[in-house]
Design a protein around this motif. Structure first.
Motif, PDB file in Angstrom:
ATOM      1  N   ALA A 116     -73.107  12.935 -46.246  1.00  0.00           N
ATOM      2  CA  ALA A 116     -72.800  12.298 -47.521  1.00  0.00           C
ATOM      3  C   ALA A 116     -71.307  12.045 -47.699  1.00  0.00           C
ATOM      4  O   ALA A 116     -70.886  11.502 -48.724  1.00  0.00           O
ATOM      5  CB  ALA A 116     -73.307  13.161 -48.667  1.00  0.00           C
ATOM      6  N   GLY A 117     -70.506  12.469 -46.715  1.00  0.00           N
ATOM      7  CA  GLY A 117     -69.066  12.284 -46.796  1.00  0.00           C
ATOM      8  C   GLY A 117     -68.340  13.405 -47.504  1.00  0.00           C
ATOM      9  O   GLY A 117     -67.127  13.303 -47.751  1.00  0.00           O
ATOM     10  N   ASP A 118     -69.052  14.497 -47.827  1.00  0.00           N
ATOM     11  CA  ASP A 118     -68.434  15.623 -48.541  1.00  0.00           C
ATOM     12  C   ASP A 118     -67.948  16.652 -47.523  1.00  0.00           C
ATOM     13  O   ASP A 118     -68.448  17.784 -47.450  1.00  0.00           O
ATOM     14  CB  ASP A 118     -69.443  16.250 -49.503  1.00  0.00           C
ATOM     15  N   PRO A 161     -80.136   0.887 -55.949  1.00  0.00           N
ATOM     16  CA  PRO A 161     -79.415   0.403 -54.779  1.00  0.00           C
ATOM     17  C   PRO A 161     -78.168  -0.370 -55.175  1.00  0.00           C
ATOM     18  O   PRO A 161     -78.165  -1.162 -56.101  1.00  0.00           O
ATOM     19  CB  PRO A 161     -80.444  -0.498 -54.075  1.00  0.00           C
ATOM     20  N   GLY A 162     -77.091  -0.102 -54.439  1.00  0.00           N
ATOM     21  CA  GLY A 162     -75.842  -0.781 -54.700  1.00  0.00           C
ATOM     22  C   GLY A 162     -74.989  -0.132 -55.762  1.00  0.00           C
ATOM     23  O   GLY A 162     -73.887  -0.599 -56.036  1.00  0.00           O
ATOM     24  N   ALA A 163     -75.488   0.958 -56.398  1.00  0.00           N
ATOM     25  CA  ALA A 163     -74.706   1.599 -57.445  1.00  0.00           C
ATOM     26  C   ALA A 163     -73.444   2.223 -56.892  1.00  0.00           C
ATOM     27  O   ALA A 163     -72.411   2.252 -57.557  1.00  0.00           O
ATOM     28  CB  ALA A 163     -75.558   2.651 -58.159  1.00  0.00           C
ATOM     29  N   ASP A 164     -73.518   2.775 -55.718  1.00  0.00           N
ATOM     30  CA  ASP A 164     -72.368   3.415 -55.099  1.00  0.00           C
ATOM     31  C   ASP A 164     -72.152   2.839 -53.709  1.00  0.00           C
ATOM     32  O   ASP A 164     -73.100   2.612 -52.975  1.00  0.00           O
ATOM     33  CB  ASP A 164     -72.574   4.926 -55.002  1.00  0.00           C
ATOM     34  N   THR A 165     -70.902   2.654 -53.354  1.00  0.00           N
ATOM     35  CA  THR A 165     -70.573   2.228 -52.007  1.00  0.00           C
ATOM     36  C   THR A 165     -70.484   3.451 -51.117  1.00  0.00           C
ATOM     37  O   THR A 165     -69.761   4.389 -51.442  1.00  0.00           O
ATOM     38  CB  THR A 165     -69.233   1.481 -51.978  1.00  0.00           C
ATOM     39  N   PRO A 166     -71.206   3.513 -49.997  1.00  0.00           N
ATOM     40  CA  PRO A 166     -71.087   4.650 -49.087  1.00  0.00           C
ATOM     41  C   PRO A 166     -69.641   4.841 -48.659  1.00  0.00           C
ATOM     42  O   PRO A 166     -68.891   3.882 -48.457  1.00  0.00           O
ATOM     43  CB  PRO A 166     -71.981   4.243 -47.901  1.00  0.00           C
ATOM     44  N   ARG A 167     -69.232   6.088 -48.541  1.00  0.00           N
ATOM     45  CA  ARG A 167     -67.826   6.425 -48.377  1.00  0.00           C
ATOM     46  C   ARG A 167     -67.190   5.819 -47.132  1.00  0.00           C
ATOM     47  O   ARG A 167     -66.034   5.414 -47.141  1.00  0.00           O
ATOM     48  CB  ARG A 167     -67.677   7.952 -48.357  1.00  0.00           C
ATOM     49  N   PHE A 168     -67.940   5.734 -46.023  1.00  0.00           N
ATOM     50  CA  PHE A 168     -67.310   5.400 -44.747  1.00  0.00           C
ATOM     51  C   PHE A 168     -67.358   3.925 -44.375  1.00  0.00           C
ATOM     52  O   PHE A 168     -66.860   3.547 -43.322  1.00  0.00           O
ATOM     53  CB  PHE A 168     -67.970   6.205 -43.611  1.00  0.00           C
ATOM     54  N   VAL A 169     -67.961   3.086 -45.214  1.00  0.00           N
ATOM     55  CA  VAL A 169     -68.091   1.674 -44.839  1.00  0.00           C
ATOM     56  C   VAL A 169     -66.907   0.835 -45.303  1.00  0.00           C
ATOM     57  O   VAL A 169     -66.886  -0.379 -45.100  1.00  0.00           O
ATOM     58  CB  VAL A 169     -69.410   1.075 -45.381  1.00  0.00           C
TER      59      VAL A 169
END
Length: 459
Positions: free
Chosen positions: A172-174, A12-20
């Motif tokens: 997933a933002g792709d 958790p926290g490794a990647d920031t979700p694209r849209f936030v």
């Protein structure tokens, strides 16, 4: 088909979700643009398929394919409803940075969607004679539509699976790869339609066969993109499917009920037009092809804002959720105004392109002149429904869509047809959208305020 690549969940926290993070308008424009590119490409090839059929200069063929499309629209609308919980639940989990849960939602959701869609296609085929009779199909038109659907309907389960996989990519933002998967359908159709319709002399049945092949390609491309580039797919497990089915159907059932309102009202409208003969049915079929090509950006917008809202809701950034809705409205005003102007300018050449007989040409041109105001208010309902479905209020989406498709359309279309013939029916389909569009968008802002006060994200 390769096995799904199963990767260990990232911490958790490794990647920031694209849209936030970043500009919400930029996210809306990118998601809408890529979605529109894929959708409009599909709508264009669908448009061209009917154009090819019209070049055979047989109104019964054009009318038959038009009726078949109404039935296909019904099944695809169910698929879209089944797709909505996948995008909502996956994007929400990604926003909360729970990749393992997102992977389970994606896998179970796609499996459940495929099973339900396959059952639906069998039920529609069993009831097909009754459905076509109810729509008032003349004898030869009935036969064309019947054969077309028996060829194309059995692959509806494959279409549902491909739509589910593509929607996971968008969650997933792709958006780019989701667009490429959709464009693969367009590419296959462009290549095979002329070959089957004209080269092999299969006519309408050739177009139906192309639909089957394009759906197989759609599944393959979507699966390859998702399994190679995202850790959001695993082998489906029955225990996971059963455990997830309650949350899945809690969103899917209202969403399906919402989406089938349009094809049901469309079938009713086609029945009204059938009273005025094959030329009126052909006009309805052409309008049904022109509308998604022209206003495909609205369909894409409704699908685009869902993942952006879902991730920000999961991250509890309610101000950004509200801004996404405002950005969507800004885009819609500019887009609808531009499309309306273009349709008004090309209405004459458009009817010449289809070799439209007099009544057909008159109705299509009439629609082009009055389409803008109608679709502005329908667009308000689309945007609001996307908000409801992704923010935990799917029943509101059902209410507004069915309200517009029944109270807001049926009596107006029927009375309009009685007073002014098919022109009056065309005006009637949009008259009731005004009240429901305004009510839906105000309610959408109210739901966001309510979520912000509660500050709860139930997964």
């Amino acid at each position: 088909m390769d096995a799904p690549r199963i990767e260990k969940p990232r911490p958790p926290g490794a990647d920031t979700p694209r849209f936030v993070a970043g500009s919400t308008m930029r996210h809306v424009l990118i998601m809408t643009g890529t979605g529109a590119a894929g959708l409009i490409a599909l709508f264009i090839v669908d448009f061209v398929s009917l154009l090819y059929i019209s070049w055979l200069k047989d109104p019964s063929l054009t009318a038959g394919v038009g009726l078949a499309t109404v039935v296909l629209f019904f099944t695809v609308s169910i698929n879209v409803g089944l797709m909505i919980p996948i995008g909502a639940l996956v994007s929400r989990s990604l926003g909360a940075r729970d990749t393992a849960r997102a992977r389970q939602w994606a896998t179970s959701g796609c499996a459940l969607m495929t099973v339900v869609a396959s059952v639906v296609s069998l039920a529609v085929l069993a009831a097909l004679p009754w459905i076509l009779d109810l729509m008032g199909a003349p004898e030869r038109t009935f036969r064309v539509a019947h054969d077309f659907l028996w060829i194309s309907m059995p692959t509806n389960g494959l279409m549902a699976l491909a739509m589910g996989l593509s929607n996971v990519l968008r969650a997933a933002g792709d958006a780019r790869r989701s667009m490429y998967a959709t464009l693969s359908v367009a590419a296959v159709t462009v290549l095979l339609d002329p070959l089957f319709i004209f080269g092999l002399g299969l006519k309408a049945n050739g177009a139906a066969l192309t639909i089957d092949i394009s759906r197989v390609v759609y599944v393959y491309v979507s699966f390859r993109f998702l399994s190679r580039h995202h850790a959001l797919l695993s082998w489906p497990r029955l225990d996971h499917m059963l455990a997830d089915s309650r949350s899945f159907f809690a969103i899917a059932v209202p969403a399906v009920l919402t989406n089938i309102a349009a094809p049901v009202s469309n079938a009713f409208f086609t029945g009204i037009m059938a009273r005025f003969g094959d030329e009126a049915i052909a006009a309805s079929a052409i309008i049904d092809r022109v509308t998604p090509v022209a206003f495909g950006g609205l369909f894409a917008l409704a699908g685009a804002i869902g993942p952006v809202m879902g991730q920000n809701w999961g991250a509890r950034q309610y101000g950004r959720v509200r801004q996404v809705l405002k950005d969507a409205l800004t885009f819609m005003v500019v887009y609808v105004g531009s499309v309306w102007l273009v349709l008004a300018l090309v209405r004459g050449p458009l009817t010449l392109l289809f070799n439209a007989p007099p009544l057909t040409a008159d109705l299509v041109q009439f629609f082009c002149v009055y389409s803008g105001p109608i679709w502005f208010f329908i667009g308000l309902v689309f945007v609001a429904n996307a908000s409801f479905n992704n923010l935990g209020y799917p029943l509101l989406s059902t209410f507004f869509n069915w309200g517009r498709a029944t109270l807001g359309m049926i009596p107006f279309a029927y009375i309009g047809a009685e007073i002014a013939g098919p022109r009056g029916a065309l005006l009637g389909i949009g008259a009731g959208s005004v009240l429901f569009g305004i009510g839906a968008i105000f309610t959408a802002f109210w739901t966001i305020r309510r979520l912000e006060r509660q500050a709860v994200v139930p997964l």
